[in-house]
Every structure is written in C-alpha cells, then in structure tokens.
Design an enzyme around this catalytic site. Structure first.
Site, mmCIF file in Angstrom:
data_model
loop_
_atom_site.group_PDB
_atom_site.id
_atom_site.type_symbol
_atom_site.label_atom_id
_atom_site.label_comp_id
_atom_site.label_asym_id
_atom_site.label_seq_id
_atom_site.Cartn_x
_atom_site.Cartn_y
_atom_site.Cartn_z
ATOM 1 C CE LYS A 12 -4.156 63.539 -3.943
ATOM 2 N NZ LYS A 12 -4.442 62.633 -2.781
ATOM 3 C CE1 TYR A 52 -6.473 64.419 2.089
ATOM 4 C CE2 TYR A 52 -4.466 65.709 2.246
ATOM 5 C CZ TYR A 52 -5.344 64.941 1.500
ATOM 6 O OH TYR A 52 -5.098 64.712 0.169
ATOM 7 C CG ASN A 115 -3.972 59.379 -4.735
ATOM 8 O OD1 ASN A 115 -3.809 60.587 -4.556
ATOM 9 N ND2 ASN A 115 -4.725 58.630 -3.949
ATOM 10 C CG HIS A 118 -9.182 65.780 -2.540
ATOM 11 N ND1 HIS A 118 -9.291 64.899 -1.490
ATOM 12 C CD2 HIS A 118 -10.275 66.588 -2.483
ATOM 13 C CE1 HIS A 118 -10.405 65.184 -0.811
ATOM 14 N NE2 HIS A 118 -11.016 66.206 -1.397
ATOM 15 C CD GLU A 129 -13.349 67.661 0.679
ATOM 16 O OE1 GLU A 129 -13.517 67.566 -0.553
ATOM 17 O OE2 GLU A 129 -13.048 66.691 1.417
HETATM 18 P P1 DAT Z 1 -9.299 59.436 -1.444
HETATM 19 O O1 DAT Z 1 -8.229 60.434 -1.816
HETATM 20 O O2 DAT Z 1 -9.521 58.425 -2.523
HETATM 21 O O3 DAT Z 1 -10.578 60.101 -0.967
HETATM 22 P P2 DAT Z 1 -8.769 58.868 1.361
HETATM 23 O O4 DAT Z 1 -9.650 60.030 1.685
HETATM 24 O O5 DAT Z 1 -9.070 57.569 2.036
HETATM 25 O O6 DAT Z 1 -8.734 58.592 -0.224
HETATM 26 O O7 DAT Z 1 -7.266 59.227 1.709
HETATM 27 C C1 DAT Z 1 -6.759 60.512 1.423
HETATM 28 C C2 DAT Z 1 -5.383 60.374 0.847
HETATM 29 O O8 DAT Z 1 -4.518 59.781 1.808
HETATM 30 C C3 DAT Z 1 -5.299 59.441 -0.370
HETATM 31 O O9 DAT Z 1 -5.605 60.098 -1.578
HETATM 32 C C4 DAT Z 1 -3.882 58.985 -0.322
HETATM 33 C C5 DAT Z 1 -3.569 58.930 1.164
HETATM 34 N N1 DAT Z 1 -3.730 57.587 1.699
HETATM 35 C C6 DAT Z 1 -4.896 56.918 1.895
HETATM 36 N N2 DAT Z 1 -4.697 55.698 2.398
HETATM 37 C C7 DAT Z 1 -3.347 55.589 2.532
HETATM 38 C C8 DAT Z 1 -2.480 54.571 2.998
HETATM 39 N N3 DAT Z 1 -2.946 53.395 3.447
HETATM 40 N N4 DAT Z 1 -1.143 54.822 2.981
HETATM 41 C C9 DAT Z 1 -0.656 56.004 2.546
HETATM 42 N N5 DAT Z 1 -1.408 57.007 2.085
HETATM 43 C C10 DAT Z 1 -2.741 56.806 2.076
HETATM 44 MG MG MG Z 2 -10.962 61.219 0.686
#
Ligand code: DAT
Ligand code: MG
Length: 135
Positions: A12, A52, A115, A118, A129
């Site tokens: 990212k 997303y 983080n 992805h 995706e």
């Molecule tokens: P992942 O990237 O581990 O698949 P996800 O699909 O639940 O996680 O969420 C996508 C992204 O959104 C994640 O990498 C970081 C952001 N994100 C997730 N939960 C969040 C939160 N509670 N507050 C802020 N950003 C968040």
């Molecule tokens: Mg995810």
C-alpha cells in the site's frame, strides 16, 4: 503443487513511501511463493471503491479510499501452495498491535490505517481482486 493457489497482494502507499517494497517481496519470495504479475501504479477513486466495496458501510470507508489513492502501490499476483491463507499468516493481523512479531505488519507497522500490505482474505476474494487489478 498441492493446492496451488493465486492470491492478490498489494504494497500500500505507506509501504511504498517507506521503501518497504523490497522487504515485502523478499519475505514473499523466501517463504517460497512465486510472483506471477506485478505493477506499480496509483489507484484511482473508482478502482479504490470497487476494491474496498465490502467496507462501504464502515465509518472509516472515506479514509480508506483517500489513503489507498494517496500514492503509488505495488500490486501483485502471488502463487503457491495455500497461498491465500499463507499470505495472511505472513502479513499478520489487520491491527499491527495484534500482529505477531515475525509477520510483516508485526515487524514493520504500528497503525491499523497504515499496515503496509493488502492480501486477499479468501480464494473468492482473490479471484475477484486479481480480475479487478489484472483482468
Ligand atoms: P485486512 O487488510 O487485514 O484484510 P480488512 O479487510 O478488515 O483488513 O480492512 C481493510 C483495511 O481497512 C485494513 O487493512 C485497514 C483498514 N481498517 C480496518 N479496520 C479498521 C479500523 N477499525 N479503523 C481504521 N482502519 C481500519
Ligand atoms: Mg481485507
């Protein structure tokens, strides 16, 4: 190859800005997975919202779209045995605070919104995706 799979992985904008592309790719390669596709580019708003889409109702959706479009990303197709689940382990938990040391997020990140990587969360997501980014 037993249960060989493809998964969609992306460094990212925070990872690219911090010059961690090589570090992430090194971890993928030394694990034993193969790179099948790779491109550096900046995601536009339309693609970000499609990528997303599952998070559209979440309060942080706007920030997520702003962040993922804020600079170049490196998008990849990674292949290997159980690559979807295996890459999730290599990445670590979504929140770097909970990500195990030794994982990408556990070693390299501190904030949930920054983080580094992805990775697809299921074979179905991987197919969607990969088509979205490389179809
Ligand atoms: P992942 O990237 O581990 O698949 P996800 O699909 O639940 O996680 O969420 C996508 C992204 O959104 C994640 O990498 C970081 C952001 N994100 C997730 N939960 C969040 C939160 N509670 N507050 C802020 N950003 C968040
Ligand atoms: Mg995810």
């Amino acid at each position: 190859m037993p249960n060989s799979q493809q998964t969609f992985i992306m460094v990212k904008p925070d990872g690219v800005k911090r010059r961690l592309v090589g570090e992430v790719i090194k971890r993928i390669e030394v694990k034993g997975y193969e790179l099948r596709e790779m491109k550096l580019f900046t995601i536009d708003e339309t693609l970000a919202k499609k990528h997303y889409a599952e998070h559209v109702e979440r309060p942080f959706f706007g920030e997520l779209v702003d962040f993922i479009t804020s600079g170049p990303v490196v998008a990849m197709v990674v292949e290997g045995p159980d690559a979807v689940a295996g890459m999730r382990v290599l990445m670590g938990a979504t929140n770097p605070l909970e990500a195990t040391p030794g994982s990408i997020r556990g070693d390299l990140a501190t904030l949930i919104g920054e983080n580094i990587v992805h990775g697809s969360d299921s074979p179905q997501s991987a197919e969607r995706e990969i088509n979205l980014f490389f179809g």
